[in-house]
Design a protein around this motif. Sequence first.
Motif, mmCIF file in Angstrom:
data_model
loop_
_atom_site.group_PDB
_atom_site.id
_atom_site.type_symbol
_atom_site.label_atom_id
_atom_site.label_comp_id
_atom_site.label_asym_id
_atom_site.label_seq_id
_atom_site.Cartn_x
_atom_site.Cartn_y
_atom_site.Cartn_z
ATOM 1 N N GLU A 124 0.922 -1.225 0.126
ATOM 2 C CA GLU A 124 -0.035 -0.091 0.018
ATOM 3 C C GLU A 124 1.011 1.251 0.136
ATOM 4 O O GLU A 124 1.880 1.407 0.625
ATOM 5 C CB GLU A 124 -0.877 0.093 1.332
ATOM 6 N N ASP A 127 -0.042 5.998 2.083
ATOM 7 C CA ASP A 127 0.618 7.165 3.137
ATOM 8 C C ASP A 127 1.934 7.748 2.561
ATOM 9 O O ASP A 127 2.190 8.924 2.871
ATOM 10 C CB ASP A 127 1.314 6.331 4.417
ATOM 11 N N ARG A 128 2.760 7.027 1.553
ATOM 12 C CA ARG A 128 3.936 7.744 1.029
ATOM 13 C C ARG A 128 3.661 8.667 -0.168
ATOM 14 O O ARG A 128 4.207 9.652 -0.185
ATOM 15 C CB ARG A 128 4.637 6.397 0.576
ATOM 16 N N ARG A 130 0.613 10.610 -0.155
ATOM 17 C CA ARG A 130 0.256 11.538 0.962
ATOM 18 C C ARG A 130 1.361 12.519 1.229
ATOM 19 O O ARG A 130 1.523 13.739 1.248
ATOM 20 C CB ARG A 130 -0.869 11.279 2.163
ATOM 21 N N ALA A 131 2.550 11.963 1.868
ATOM 22 C CA ALA A 131 3.709 12.208 2.302
ATOM 23 C C ALA A 131 4.474 13.243 1.262
ATOM 24 O O ALA A 131 4.927 14.069 1.443
ATOM 25 C CB ALA A 131 4.601 11.441 2.877
ATOM 26 N N PRO A 134 0.982 16.337 0.099
ATOM 27 C CA PRO A 134 -0.684 16.134 0.840
ATOM 28 C C PRO A 134 -1.708 16.812 0.212
ATOM 29 O O PRO A 134 -2.722 16.310 0.480
ATOM 30 C CB PRO A 134 -0.295 16.976 2.223
ATOM 31 N N HIS A 448 -12.367 6.455 7.660
ATOM 32 C CA HIS A 448 -11.977 7.562 7.357
ATOM 33 C C HIS A 448 -12.720 8.738 7.778
ATOM 34 O O HIS A 448 -13.234 9.880 7.063
ATOM 35 C CB HIS A 448 -11.771 7.802 5.796
#
Length: 459
Positions: A124, A127-128, A130-131, A134, A448
């Motif tokens: 997945e 998170d990466r 979004r980092a 953003p 979410h």
Amino acid sequence: MTTTFPTAAPSALGIDAGGVDRFLDALESTPGVEPHSIVLLRHGQVAAAGWWHPYAEDRVHLLYSLSKSFTAAAVGIAVREGLIDLDATALSYFPELDAEITDERSRRIRVRHLLAMASGHREEALDRARAADPDDLVRGFLLTPPDEEPGSVFAYNQPCTYTLGAIVRRVSGGTLVDYLRPRLLDPLGIDDLAWRRDETGAELGFSGCYAPTWAIARLGQLYLQRGVWDGERILDEDWVAQATSTQVENPGEENPDWSQGYGFQFWMARHGYRGDGAYGQFCVVLPEQDVVLALTGQSLDMQAVLDAAWQHLLPALDAVDVDAAADAGLEARLASLGLPPVAGGRLPEHLAEVSLRSRPGGILDAVTFARDGDGIRMTVTDDGRSDSVPLGEGRWAVDGALAASAATEPDGTVRVALRFVETPHLLHLRLDLDRGTVGAKWGTEPLHDGPMTLRRPAD
């Protein structure tokens, strides 16, 4: 526009009602499984349909990752209209990013790789991504280099589906729902469907779709009919064939019905194929049996739901001995389904004047109570928002998107079960009236949303 399926007795469709009964027994008794609705179609007719009160036929339900199958349908329609090319790169739809995306593997991710969860990332990447950015998930995703050649490995990857939704928006000039409304939703008679949006105003695509159980059943029936509805072709037959067959192998998945291969936002299974979402949202299609099974629920053990279907429901299809006399009993049971309310003693009279603060780090900010006719109404507040619902004693009381049941334990503690009936979720409250505090614990953790946004999004 409403399209209804004709209803037939299970026995008239070659289904043993006793097997359906046993399937319902399993759903209601298996640890980690909580059903909210079921629709069973065969030969395009309703063999069984029911909702566990306080869930109801006319309500939407948060589909979580089953949303992906609706996003994929939008892509399939756009492919049919010549707006999307499966073999075009994802980057080609975002030319403004061309100079920034320098990794060659990222540049080689094609639309079909996104559909098959085969972007080349080993795990997945949400998170990466979004980092990396953003504010723009597509840019962040394309800036996250794949570990392998696109198309070579499977990894369930939310940005793949988000990017598909973004491509549909880019080529259509509108929202996903706007695009689907005249092309899929209206023809199939899906009157109510809404989508949670992110901070940019874009539908999540990979999750956040709210729709009734009938919408799930209709989408499954469309695929079962290989893309044709009421004589009108909505999806190309070649698209359906690709979407519902293995495009990438995934033998590393732990559960047996998640390791049979992946199509275009559909899982292959030991029997047929399916779209599914967290906590037990299912669209199961069994082409050999000409069956669609739509389910919603709050189930932590999703494999157990499918195990029960294969053990009890599958043998009931074309059973050697079909007991027509069992049809009436199943019909009566389906009409009276319900989740158990909170059991215990009567609520204390003085509860109506109580205001409670949350414990440190609690889920809610505050809970207050007031007299409501002959009963008590509870108001919950969090993050500056409030909503209220009557407390049902020995029953579920429903108001808007909330349902509540409450009772008093022998030690004087009041227990409240608060259901967000447009979602899978349940919040357990324990009211300590002596200390003036309320403790809260989720039955299942929302993925979410917070407690005050667990409802159908506004259009």
